[in-house]
Design an enzyme around this catalytic site. Structure first.
Site, PDB file in Angstrom:
ATOM      1  N   LYS A  13       0.841  -1.101  -0.054  1.00 19.83           N
ATOM      2  CA  LYS A  13      -0.030  -0.182   0.143  1.00 19.83           C
ATOM      3  C   LYS A  13       0.915   1.243  -0.138  1.00 19.83           C
ATOM      4  CE  LYS A  13      -2.038  -0.874   3.817  1.00 19.83           C
ATOM      5  NZ  LYS A  13      -1.286  -2.486   4.419  1.00 19.83           N
ATOM      6  N   ARG A  88     -10.260   0.736   8.793  1.00 21.28           N
ATOM      7  CA  ARG A  88      -9.570  -0.461   9.141  1.00 21.28           C
ATOM      8  C   ARG A  88     -10.737  -1.595   9.746  1.00 21.28           C
ATOM      9  NH1 ARG A  88      -3.696   0.711   8.865  1.00 21.28           N
ATOM     10  NH2 ARG A  88      -2.746  -1.210   9.486  1.00 21.28           N
ATOM     11  N   ARG A 123      11.933  -5.119   5.303  1.00 22.94           N
ATOM     12  CA  ARG A 123      11.418  -3.396   5.064  1.00 22.94           C
ATOM     13  C   ARG A 123      12.532  -2.461   5.701  1.00 22.94           C
ATOM     14  NH1 ARG A 123       5.592  -1.481   5.464  1.00 22.94           N
ATOM     15  NH2 ARG A 123       5.827  -2.534   7.594  1.00 22.94           N
ATOM     16  N   ARG A 156      11.078  -0.715  11.103  1.00 20.71           N
ATOM     17  CA  ARG A 156       9.786  -0.418  11.916  1.00 20.71           C
ATOM     18  C   ARG A 156       9.601  -1.285  13.168  1.00 20.71           C
ATOM     19  NH1 ARG A 156       4.713   0.544   8.112  1.00 20.71           N
ATOM     20  NH2 ARG A 156       3.636  -0.570   9.682  1.00 20.71           N
ATOM     21  N   ARG A 167      -0.218  -8.726  13.645  1.00 11.28           N
ATOM     22  CA  ARG A 167      -0.780  -7.595  12.699  1.00 11.28           C
ATOM     23  C   ARG A 167      -1.600  -8.308  11.536  1.00 11.28           C
ATOM     24  NH1 ARG A 167       4.216  -4.808  10.755  1.00 11.28           N
ATOM     25  NH2 ARG A 167       2.989  -3.651   9.353  1.00 11.28           N
TER      26      ARG A 167
HETATM   27  P1  AP5 Z   1       5.035  -1.431   2.224  1.00  7.65           P
HETATM   28  O1  AP5 Z   1       4.476  -0.688   0.767  1.00  7.65           O
HETATM   29  O2  AP5 Z   1       5.464  -0.703   3.038  1.00  7.65           O
HETATM   30  O3  AP5 Z   1       3.329  -2.173   2.424  1.00  7.65           O
HETATM   31  P2  AP5 Z   1       2.251  -1.753   3.200  1.00  7.65           P
HETATM   32  O4  AP5 Z   1       1.048  -2.466   2.592  1.00  7.65           O
HETATM   33  O5  AP5 Z   1       2.212  -0.416   3.124  1.00  7.65           O
HETATM   34  O6  AP5 Z   1       2.309  -2.424   4.714  1.00  7.65           O
HETATM   35  P3  AP5 Z   1       2.136  -1.732   6.255  1.00  7.65           P
HETATM   36  O7  AP5 Z   1       2.948  -2.622   6.987  1.00  7.65           O
HETATM   37  O8  AP5 Z   1       2.532  -0.116   5.962  1.00  7.65           O
HETATM   38  O9  AP5 Z   1       0.821  -2.003   6.377  1.00  7.65           O
HETATM   39  P4  AP5 Z   1       0.117  -1.861   7.621  1.00  7.65           P
HETATM   40  O10 AP5 Z   1      -1.161  -1.390   7.243  1.00  7.65           O
HETATM   41  O11 AP5 Z   1       0.273  -3.108   8.783  1.00  7.65           O
HETATM   42  O12 AP5 Z   1       0.553  -0.442   8.293  1.00  7.65           O
HETATM   43  P5  AP5 Z   1       0.298   0.854   8.734  1.00  7.65           P
HETATM   44  O13 AP5 Z   1       1.615   1.804   8.582  1.00  7.65           O
HETATM   45  O14 AP5 Z   1      -0.902   1.198   7.801  1.00  7.65           O
HETATM   46  O15 AP5 Z   1       5.516  -2.847   1.504  1.00  7.65           O
HETATM   47  C1  AP5 Z   1       6.026  -3.476   2.518  1.00  7.65           C
HETATM   48  C2  AP5 Z   1       7.735  -4.217   1.962  1.00  7.65           C
HETATM   49  O16 AP5 Z   1       7.431  -4.993   0.835  1.00  7.65           O
HETATM   50  C3  AP5 Z   1       8.485  -2.818   1.769  1.00  7.65           C
HETATM   51  O17 AP5 Z   1       9.825  -3.352   1.992  1.00  7.65           O
HETATM   52  C4  AP5 Z   1       8.540  -2.847   0.190  1.00  7.65           C
HETATM   53  O18 AP5 Z   1       9.849  -2.245  -0.410  1.00  7.65           O
HETATM   54  C5  AP5 Z   1       8.160  -4.187  -0.285  1.00  7.65           C
HETATM   55  N1  AP5 Z   1       7.430  -4.409  -1.601  1.00  7.65           N
HETATM   56  C6  AP5 Z   1       6.475  -3.692  -1.634  1.00  7.65           C
HETATM   57  N2  AP5 Z   1       5.827  -3.945  -2.909  1.00  7.65           N
HETATM   58  C7  AP5 Z   1       6.688  -4.993  -3.323  1.00  7.65           C
HETATM   59  C8  AP5 Z   1       6.486  -5.990  -4.535  1.00  7.65           C
HETATM   60  N3  AP5 Z   1       5.593  -5.830  -5.409  1.00  7.65           N
HETATM   61  N4  AP5 Z   1       7.597  -6.944  -4.551  1.00  7.65           N
HETATM   62  C9  AP5 Z   1       8.332  -6.926  -3.717  1.00  7.65           C
HETATM   63  N5  AP5 Z   1       8.269  -6.254  -2.461  1.00  7.65           N
HETATM   64  C10 AP5 Z   1       7.535  -5.487  -2.355  1.00  7.65           C
HETATM   65  O19 AP5 Z   1      -0.211   1.142  10.137  1.00  7.65           O
HETATM   66  C11 AP5 Z   1       0.525   0.825  11.317  1.00  7.65           C
HETATM   67  C12 AP5 Z   1       0.055   0.895  12.570  1.00  7.65           C
HETATM   68  O20 AP5 Z   1      -0.673   2.241  12.776  1.00  7.65           O
HETATM   69  C13 AP5 Z   1      -1.022  -0.045  12.746  1.00  7.65           C
HETATM   70  O21 AP5 Z   1      -0.762  -1.347  12.977  1.00  7.65           O
HETATM   71  C14 AP5 Z   1      -1.809   0.651  13.897  1.00  7.65           C
HETATM   72  O22 AP5 Z   1      -1.378   0.464  15.051  1.00  7.65           O
HETATM   73  C15 AP5 Z   1      -1.769   1.804  13.329  1.00  7.65           C
HETATM   74  N6  AP5 Z   1      -2.843   2.325  12.571  1.00  7.65           N
HETATM   75  C16 AP5 Z   1      -3.017   2.682  11.134  1.00  7.65           C
HETATM   76  N7  AP5 Z   1      -4.135   3.059  10.475  1.00  7.65           N
HETATM   77  C17 AP5 Z   1      -4.952   2.710  11.672  1.00  7.65           C
HETATM   78  C18 AP5 Z   1      -6.215   2.888  11.543  1.00  7.65           C
HETATM   79  N8  AP5 Z   1      -7.222   3.104  10.448  1.00  7.65           N
HETATM   80  N9  AP5 Z   1      -7.236   2.406  12.574  1.00  7.65           N
HETATM   81  C19 AP5 Z   1      -6.432   1.857  13.804  1.00  7.65           C
HETATM   82  N10 AP5 Z   1      -4.936   1.902  13.941  1.00  7.65           N
HETATM   83  C20 AP5 Z   1      -4.130   2.326  12.653  1.00  7.65           C
HETATM   84 MG    MG Z   2       2.372   1.410   4.789  1.00  9.78          MG
END
Ligand code: AP5
Ligand code: MG
Length: 220
Positions: A13, A88, A123, A156, A167
């Site tokens: 994402k 979410r 990552r 992270r 997660r």
């Molecule tokens: P990346 O693009 O970073 O993946 P992502 O889908 O963004 O994964 P996240 O871990 O950021 O998602 P998340 O939803 O768990 O975390 P968030 O920050 O939103 O890619 C991942 C890796 O893969 C990278 O190394 C990249 O280079 C690699 N990659 C990408 N595409 C690739 C491909 N095609 N091929 C190979 N490699 C690839 O949330 C974090 C925390 O915040 C939550 O746990 C929660 O505590 C809080 N939070 C955030 N939003 C909310 C909400 N709405 N409600 C409640 N709590 C929330």
């Molecule tokens: Mg992300």
């Protein structure tokens, strides 16, 4: 264009939303990045959410909904937005509907479960900008350093294996049901139902980017 980008942790994402928002010329609103910036700045919000985020749990609906409704009311969101990480939960999805925030597209990035763990544990991030790299799949030009600023990259805290599993569990339990909720909007008679796209998120970053662009009708 008002877009929700869905997908499990590690589905890409963050990686894809940065390109997509730039190409569609709409603001990117990523709840995870917003919260991590608050933690880095040690603001009152950051202090409130730090422990919850590091443990892999979700921050409370009440806090997130307030944060997002304030952000979506900003003038730059009038011509559209791209949401990464919101909604979410069912409560969060309802908050959009209850506030008459119409969504044009819900895009689900579909990635094999076996890829997610490797993606997350490899990552690397630039904490200030949120730029994302991967030790193997998307390495920075200079090892351990951000391509643009040359500053150090970090892992992270919620990317350790144990927290990643937690997660993923939370995603399957609380967030994945929203895919059915959005897919069934039209059948429930919702005249403003978003268009639902499932996009294959496996393959290299460029391939996925092209699939997203084609699905949304945005030139690469
Ligand atoms: P990346 O693009 O970073 O993946 P992502 O889908 O963004 O994964 P996240 O871990 O950021 O998602 P998340 O939803 O768990 O975390 P968030 O920050 O939103 O890619 C991942 C890796 O893969 C990278 O190394 C990249 O280079 C690699 N990659 C990408 N595409 C690739 C491909 N095609 N091929 C190979 N490699 C690839 O949330 C974090 C925390 O915040 C939550 O746990 C929660 O505590 C809080 N939070 C955030 N939003 C909310 C909400 N709405 N409600 C409640 N709590 C929330
Ligand atoms: Mg992300």
């Amino acid at each position: 264009m008002r877009i929700i980008l869905f997908g499990p942790p590690g589905s890409g994402k963050g990686t894809q939303s940065a390109y997509l928002a730039m190409r569609a010329k709409i603001p990117l609103i990523a709840t995870g990045d917003t919260l991590r910036a608050a933690v880095l700045a040690k603001s009152p919000l950051g202090c409130q959410v730090k422990r919850v985020m590091e443990s892999g749990e979700l921050v409370s609906d009440q806090l997130i909904v307030k944060l997002m409704l304030e952000r979506l009311a900003q003038p730059d969101c009038r011509r559209g937005f791209l949401l990464d990480g919101f909604p979410r939960t069912r409560v969060q999805a309802n908050s959009l509907k209850d506030n008459n925030i119409v969504i044009d597209y819900v895009v689900e990035l579909v990635v094999a479960q076996s890829s997610l763990l490797k993606r997350l544990t490899g990552r690397l991030v630039h904490p200030v900008s949120g730029r994302v790299y991967h030790a193997e799949y998307n390495p920075p030009k200079r090892q351990g350093l951000d391509n643009l600023t040359g500053e150090p990259l970090i892992k992270r805290k919620d990317d350790c294996e144990e927290t990643v599993y937690k997660r993923l569990q939370i995603y399957h339990k609380q967030t994945e049901p929203l895919t059915a909720y959005y897919q069934n909007c039209r059948q429930r008679g919702d005249a403003q139902a978003p268009c639902y796209l499932r996009v294959d998120g496996d393959g290299d970053i460029e391939q996925v980017s092209q699939r997203l662009g084609r699905g949304l009708g945005i030139a690469n």
